[in-house]
Scaffold this active site. Structure first.
Site, PDB file in Angstrom:
ATOM      1  N   ARG A  56      19.470  -0.490 -37.969  1.00  0.00           N
ATOM      2  CA  ARG A  56      19.208  -2.415 -38.055  1.00  0.00           C
ATOM      3  C   ARG A  56      17.607  -2.522 -38.711  1.00  0.00           C
ATOM      4  O   ARG A  56      17.360  -3.889 -39.668  1.00  0.00           O
ATOM      5  CB  ARG A  56      18.746  -2.120 -36.647  1.00  0.00           C
ATOM      6  CG  ARG A  56      18.442  -3.788 -36.037  1.00  0.00           C
ATOM      7  CD  ARG A  56      19.308  -5.663 -36.300  1.00  0.00           C
ATOM      8  NE  ARG A  56      20.495  -4.988 -35.906  1.00  0.00           N
ATOM      9  CZ  ARG A  56      21.187  -5.595 -34.848  1.00  0.00           C
ATOM     10  NH1 ARG A  56      19.707  -5.949 -34.259  1.00  0.00           N
ATOM     11  NH2 ARG A  56      22.050  -5.775 -34.185  1.00  0.00           N
TER      12      ARG A  56
ATOM     13  N   ARG B 138      14.607  12.800 -40.379  1.00  0.00           N
ATOM     14  CA  ARG B 138      15.452  12.471 -39.221  1.00  0.00           C
ATOM     15  C   ARG B 138      16.387  10.276 -39.856  1.00  0.00           C
ATOM     16  O   ARG B 138      16.439  10.175 -38.316  1.00  0.00           O
ATOM     17  CB  ARG B 138      14.431  12.062 -38.402  1.00  0.00           C
ATOM     18  CG  ARG B 138      14.172  13.379 -37.747  1.00  0.00           C
ATOM     19  CD  ARG B 138      13.558  13.967 -36.199  1.00  0.00           C
ATOM     20  NE  ARG B 138      12.698  14.915 -36.115  1.00  0.00           N
ATOM     21  CZ  ARG B 138      13.999  15.843 -35.187  1.00  0.00           C
ATOM     22  NH1 ARG B 138      14.752  15.765 -34.045  1.00  0.00           N
ATOM     23  NH2 ARG B 138      13.211  16.752 -34.743  1.00  0.00           N
TER      24      ARG B 138
ATOM     25  N   HIS C 105       6.701  13.435 -37.908  1.00  0.00           N
ATOM     26  CA  HIS C 105       7.940  12.803 -38.020  1.00  0.00           C
ATOM     27  C   HIS C 105       7.553  10.681 -38.485  1.00  0.00           C
ATOM     28  O   HIS C 105       8.495  10.400 -38.980  1.00  0.00           O
ATOM     29  CB  HIS C 105       8.055  11.878 -36.641  1.00  0.00           C
ATOM     30  CG  HIS C 105       8.017  13.368 -35.252  1.00  0.00           C
ATOM     31  ND1 HIS C 105       6.660  13.560 -34.748  1.00  0.00           N
ATOM     32  CD2 HIS C 105       8.881  13.895 -34.840  1.00  0.00           C
ATOM     33  CE1 HIS C 105       6.968  14.250 -34.165  1.00  0.00           C
ATOM     34  NE2 HIS C 105       8.827  15.497 -34.664  1.00  0.00           N
TER      35      HIS C 105
ATOM     36  N   ARG D  93      25.939 -11.728 -31.075  1.00  0.00           N
ATOM     37  CA  ARG D  93      24.341 -10.729 -31.203  1.00  0.00           C
ATOM     38  C   ARG D  93      24.076 -11.520 -32.028  1.00  0.00           C
ATOM     39  O   ARG D  93      22.229 -11.611 -32.192  1.00  0.00           O
ATOM     40  CB  ARG D  93      25.041  -9.666 -30.996  1.00  0.00           C
ATOM     41  CG  ARG D  93      24.433  -8.954 -29.337  1.00  0.00           C
ATOM     42  CD  ARG D  93      24.844  -7.693 -29.926  1.00  0.00           C
ATOM     43  NE  ARG D  93      26.072  -7.497 -30.229  1.00  0.00           N
ATOM     44  CZ  ARG D  93      27.053  -6.448 -29.755  1.00  0.00           C
ATOM     45  NH1 ARG D  93      27.510  -6.530 -28.610  1.00  0.00           N
ATOM     46  NH2 ARG D  93      27.466  -5.839 -30.403  1.00  0.00           N
TER      47      ARG D  93
ATOM     48  N   GLY E 141      14.800  -0.724 -32.296  1.00  0.00           N
ATOM     49  CA  GLY E 141      15.644   1.135 -32.257  1.00  0.00           C
ATOM     50  C   GLY E 141      16.535   1.919 -32.567  1.00  0.00           C
ATOM     51  O   GLY E 141      16.172   2.499 -33.545  1.00  0.00           O
TER      52      GLY E 141
ATOM     53  N   GLU F 249      15.721  -2.215 -19.948  1.00  0.00           N
ATOM     54  CA  GLU F 249      15.592  -1.681 -21.463  1.00  0.00           C
ATOM     55  C   GLU F 249      15.282  -0.238 -20.823  1.00  0.00           C
ATOM     56  O   GLU F 249      15.038   0.008 -20.181  1.00  0.00           O
ATOM     57  CB  GLU F 249      14.852  -3.098 -22.878  1.00  0.00           C
ATOM     58  CG  GLU F 249      13.660  -3.015 -21.844  1.00  0.00           C
ATOM     59  CD  GLU F 249      12.353  -1.834 -22.856  1.00  0.00           C
ATOM     60  OE1 GLU F 249      12.763  -1.593 -24.006  1.00  0.00           O
ATOM     61  OE2 GLU F 249      11.901  -1.661 -21.626  1.00  0.00           O
TER      62      GLU F 249
ATOM     63  N   SER G   1      17.190  -4.975 -27.357  1.00  0.00           N
ATOM     64  CA  SER G   1      18.332  -4.903 -26.380  1.00  0.00           C
ATOM     65  C   SER G   1      18.258  -4.825 -25.146  1.00  0.00           C
ATOM     66  O   SER G   1      17.336  -3.957 -24.835  1.00  0.00           O
ATOM     67  CB  SER G   1      19.585  -5.608 -26.688  1.00  0.00           C
ATOM     68  OG  SER G   1      19.865  -3.836 -26.844  1.00  0.00           O
TER      69      SER G   1
ATOM     70  N   ASP H   7      23.609  -8.219 -22.452  1.00  0.00           N
ATOM     71  CA  ASP H   7      24.872  -7.601 -21.161  1.00  0.00           C
ATOM     72  C   ASP H   7      24.780  -7.683 -20.013  1.00  0.00           C
ATOM     73  O   ASP H   7      23.136  -8.139 -19.870  1.00  0.00           O
ATOM     74  CB  ASP H   7      25.479  -6.134 -21.587  1.00  0.00           C
ATOM     75  CG  ASP H   7      24.653  -5.482 -21.528  1.00  0.00           C
ATOM     76  OD1 ASP H   7      23.530  -4.928 -22.133  1.00  0.00           O
ATOM     77  OD2 ASP H   7      24.104  -4.920 -19.979  1.00  0.00           O
TER      78      ASP H   7
ATOM     79  N   ARG I 278       8.050  -4.511 -30.376  1.00  0.00           N
ATOM     80  CA  ARG I 278       9.858  -4.322 -30.306  1.00  0.00           C
ATOM     81  C   ARG I 278      10.785  -4.946 -30.648  1.00  0.00           C
ATOM     82  O   ARG I 278      10.294  -6.099 -29.154  1.00  0.00           O
ATOM     83  CB  ARG I 278       9.401  -3.015 -29.220  1.00  0.00           C
ATOM     84  CG  ARG I 278      10.767  -2.903 -28.635  1.00  0.00           C
ATOM     85  CD  ARG I 278      10.962  -1.978 -27.371  1.00  0.00           C
ATOM     86  NE  ARG I 278      12.188  -2.540 -26.467  1.00  0.00           N
ATOM     87  CZ  ARG I 278      13.560  -2.506 -27.293  1.00  0.00           C
ATOM     88  NH1 ARG I 278      13.926  -1.426 -28.433  1.00  0.00           N
ATOM     89  NH2 ARG I 278      14.123  -2.211 -25.975  1.00  0.00           N
TER      90      ARG I 278
HETATM   91  N1  HPA Z   1      20.376  -0.868 -19.608  1.00  0.00           N
HETATM   92  C1  HPA Z   1      19.223   0.006 -20.391  1.00  0.00           C
HETATM   93  N2  HPA Z   1      18.940  -1.003 -21.330  1.00  0.00           N
HETATM   94  C2  HPA Z   1      19.802  -1.668 -21.793  1.00  0.00           C
HETATM   95  C3  HPA Z   1      20.622  -2.369 -21.254  1.00  0.00           C
HETATM   96  C4  HPA Z   1      21.076  -1.620 -20.473  1.00  0.00           C
HETATM   97  O1  HPA Z   1      21.572  -2.176 -19.152  1.00  0.00           O
HETATM   98  N3  HPA Z   1      21.582  -3.277 -22.330  1.00  0.00           N
HETATM   99  C5  HPA Z   1      20.824  -3.164 -23.053  1.00  0.00           C
HETATM  100  N4  HPA Z   1      20.117  -2.489 -23.270  1.00  0.00           N
END
Ligand code: HPA
Length: 236
Positions: A27, A46, A6, A220, A23, A182, A93, A207, A90
Site C-alpha cells: 500500500r 523485511r 529495521h 474501499r 499497515g 483496529e 482500516s 467491515d 497512520r
Molecule cells: N478488528 C481489528 N482490526 C480490523 C478490523 C477488525 O474487525 N477490521 C479492520 N481492521
C-alpha cells in the site's frame, strides 16, 4: 545508531518529517507511485517498503508498519528517535462497532483505548489515555470540512487480537462509546506522546461487527482516496 535494525537508511534527511503509515508495505508503494512526485524508495528491510517524494511541493514519506502494536511500535520508535520524524499519520482500516458508523465511513482516532500491555513499560501509577496530536487532528478535520468529506472523530480500540476467543468482547467497548476496532493506534500514540512527536490515525471502515457488512474492493478504493486526500494535506 543508523541504520537501525529495521530501517536501512544511513543518512539523515532521507526520510521526511511527515510520514504516512499504512499497515501494508505494498500500500505504501501504491501511495508513493500514485500520489507522490518523484518518489524514491528508502527501505526494503523485511520488505517494509518506504518512500520519500513530494506532494504539492512539500516533502513527505510513506512507509508500511505491518500489523499490530509490536510492529508499528518498532517502526514509529525508530522513525521518531533515529530519523527525527515529527508527524506520524497512520492510514488504515477498522471494523465498526457502532450502528451509526457505517462501512466506507472515515473515522479519526482522537484517542485509542487498548487491551494491550504496551503502556506497562512506562510503569505509570494509573491508566494512560493514548491520544492523537491536537494539531494534526484539527488540521485533518479542517481539511475534511473544506473538501466536503464526512469524518467521525472519537475513541477507537487498538486490539491485540483480530480473532477474539470471545466474539462478543467488542460489545463492552461499544457500550463505552468506542467507535471502531483496529490494531495499531494506541502504540503509535504512546510512542509519539512519550517523545513529543505528533501522531494521528485516520481509518476507513472496512467491515462492521454490528451488521457483518463488508466493503467491496471497489468501494474501499473510493474511501481510500478520500482518506488519502486528507492525509496528504498534513505534510508541513
Ligand atoms: N478488528 C481489528 N482490526 C480490523 C478490523 C477488525 O474487525 N477490521 C479492520 N481492521
Amino acid at each position: 545508531m543508523i541504520p537501525t535494525p529495521h530501517i536501512g537508511v544511513s543518512e539523515q534527511g532521507i526520510i521526511a518529517e511527515t510520514v504516512l503509515l499504512p499497515g501494508d508495505p505494498l500500500r505504501a508503494k501504491f501511495i508513493a507511485e500514485t500520489f507522490l512526485e518523484n518518489p524514491v524508495q528508502f527501505n526494503t528491510v523485511r520488505n517494509m517498503f518506504g518512500y520519500t517524494g513530494t506532494y504539492k511541493g512539500k516533502k513527505i514519506s510513506v512507509m508500511g508498519t505491518g500489523m499490530g502494536m509490536p510492529s508499528i511500535g518498532i517502526y514509529s520508535y525508530e522513525l521518531i528517535h533515529f530519523y527525527g520524524v515529527k508527524n506520524l499519520i497512520r492510514i488504515g482500516s477498522a471494523g465498526s462497532i457502532q450502528e451509526d458508523v457505517k462501512v466506507r465511513d472515515i473515522v479519526i482516532g482522537m484517542s485509542a483505548s487498548t487491551n494491550s500491555n504496551f503502556a506497562r513499560q512506562y510503569d505509570l501509577p494509573g491508566t494512560y489515555a493514548p491520544n492523537a496530536s491536537w494539531k494534526l487532528l484539527k488540521k485533518a478535520t479542517d481539511v475534511a470540512k473544506e473538501k466536503g468529506i464526512n469524518v467521525t472523530v472519537g475513541n477507537v480500540l487498538s486490539s491485540d487480537v483480530f480473532y477474539d476467543d470471545n466474539p462478543d468482547a467488542w460489545k463492552k467497548w461499544a457500550k463505552m462509546g468506542v467507535l471502531a476496532i483496529e490494531m495499531e493506534a494506541a502504540a503509535l500514540y504512546m510512542n509519539a506522546n512519550r517523545a513529543g512527536a505528533n501522531a494521528l490515525c485516520i481509518l476507513t471502515i472496512s467491515d462492521s461487527l454490528v451488521t457483518h457488512e463488508l466493503t467491496s474492493a471497489e468501494e474501499r478504493q473510493t474511501t481510500f482516496t478520500q482518506m488519502m486526500e486528507i492525509a496528504l494535506e498534513l505534510a508541513e
